[in-house]
Enzyme design. Sequence first.
Site, PDB file in Angstrom:
ATOM      1  N   ASN A   7       6.097 -11.820  22.986  1.00 57.10           N
ATOM      2  CA  ASN A   7       5.727 -11.104  21.763  1.00 57.10           C
ATOM      3  C   ASN A   7       4.655 -11.968  21.088  1.00 57.10           C
ATOM      4  O   ASN A   7       4.971 -12.971  20.450  1.00 57.10           O
ATOM      5  CB  ASN A   7       6.968 -10.945  20.873  1.00 57.10           C
ATOM      6  N   ARG A  91       5.548  -7.014  24.187  1.00 61.75           N
ATOM      7  CA  ARG A  91       5.793  -6.081  23.091  1.00 61.75           C
ATOM      8  C   ARG A  91       4.442  -5.726  22.476  1.00 61.75           C
ATOM      9  O   ARG A  91       3.645  -6.608  22.152  1.00 61.75           O
ATOM     10  CB  ARG A  91       6.652  -6.756  22.036  1.00 61.75           C
ATOM     11  N   HIS A 180       9.568   0.264  15.373  1.00 62.71           N
ATOM     12  CA  HIS A 180      10.910  -0.197  15.775  1.00 62.71           C
ATOM     13  C   HIS A 180      11.477   0.695  16.878  1.00 62.71           C
ATOM     14  O   HIS A 180      12.703   0.789  17.042  1.00 62.71           O
ATOM     15  CB  HIS A 180      11.919  -0.165  14.598  1.00 62.71           C
ATOM     16  N   ARG A 241       7.687  -4.757   1.331  1.00 61.71           N
ATOM     17  CA  ARG A 241       6.928  -3.493   1.373  1.00 61.71           C
ATOM     18  C   ARG A 241       7.580  -2.447   0.472  1.00 61.71           C
ATOM     19  O   ARG A 241       8.805  -2.358   0.403  1.00 61.71           O
ATOM     20  CB  ARG A 241       6.882  -2.952   2.808  1.00 61.71           C
ATOM     21  N   GLU A 385      15.646  -6.059  21.341  1.00 58.62           N
ATOM     22  CA  GLU A 385      14.383  -5.465  21.785  1.00 58.62           C
ATOM     23  C   GLU A 385      13.843  -6.177  23.032  1.00 58.62           C
ATOM     24  O   GLU A 385      13.279  -5.551  23.914  1.00 58.62           O
ATOM     25  CB  GLU A 385      13.370  -5.534  20.641  1.00 58.62           C
TER      26      GLU A 385
END
Length: 399
Positions: A7, A91, A180, A241, A385
């Site tokens: 990643n 990823r 996601h 956020r 993941e």
Amino acid sequence: MKVLVINAGSSSLKYQLYDMRDESVLASGRVERIGMDSSIVTHEPADKQEVRVVSEILDHVTAVKRVTDMLTHKEHGVLASMNEIDAVGHRIVHGGEVFKGSVLVTSEVKLEIRRLFDLAPLHNPAHMMGITAVETNMPNVPQVVVFDTAFHQTMPKTSYLYPIPTVLYRRHKIRRYGFHGTSHSYVSDKAARFLKKPLESLKMVTCHIGNGASCAAILDGKSFDTSMGMTPLEGLMMGTRSGDIDPAIVPFVMNKEELTLNEANSMLNKHSGMLAISGISSDMREVTEAMNEGDKNAKLAFDMYVYRVKKYIGAYAAAMNGIDTLVFTAGVGENSSDLRKAVCEGITFLGIELDEELNAKRSKEAREISTPNSRIKVLVVPTNEELLIARDTYKIVQG
Ligand code: ADP
């Protein structure tokens, strides 16, 4: 077969090496501060001591070289030689409308990922550096790319189009993509297996709640809707956020506060959410702690956060004309029994009955936290993941 999962971010690179015979993790680690002074490699071999090495790592090519050196290191390594690595899985945040699943890296695939730089300017260029760095260090090893957006490509138009002039969709591909996806896909599949029911038979809402957070409505085994949009800013309130706000606020504030585009972007992505409301932190642990000590702003932040999760669960139950499974995952979803309790207590009309003892227990395994009488099964499913990326890579390379 051994698969290395990578990643790559702009200044960091995380890795995990899997033995796919039993899906065990042989080693994992991360390179931080790439391109800055004092870069750090933290390497965690399974069954051996963690090591940290500080040195100068100017680019991703050197970062990957340091990772391969660590993996084959006499003392800290887990491989006799790099030839033992059969494939690398990456990823990738944005796959646009082109990538509906994981694919082998070819020159066309790289070109398409480059075309998507506009849609994910902070992420895709960094992932591309990771791919190139692996090519340089391991030229004969096949690489696979796994996209955060791919799982959501099954959404119908009613979910993914925005009610704005359609020319903007045609010209700039402005639409909901969702993120996601690897996590929503992994936990929905795992939840169905846990319940011993076909995923296609369930009406499920998965809540991936970490620093970034999104809900997904899973219908007929596919993503039907999700709360993040064209970018990961839309939807739930998050650590820093804002999530959903009236879009007219943006030009209004830009005008009143004389903000540039970058400043407005930064306000919504980095200085909003739980951090803005609590005035304390973007971290759920710290906010919960302050709330329990009586801090009013922390309580307001927590309550607003919970309220927005509840609204999405309710919206998706309506969107799917029902819900029978609710799944919590990621840092907050897996660990905060307070959040799960507050969310579930507020939507009992749907038929949720939480078992408080089960909810309070901690475990790394998938588990049910609702009572046997609960109409909706509530599960906590730790996400993974990296494992899903390793599995996809393995499948694709095996052909
Ligand atoms: P990212 O989106 O960066 O992958 P994570 O999924 O790791 O984030 O989630 C990070 C969030 O999880 C932080 O807000 C952190 O406070 C929260 N978290 C981690 N452990 C706990 C815990 N025990 N209780 C409450 N929140 C937790």
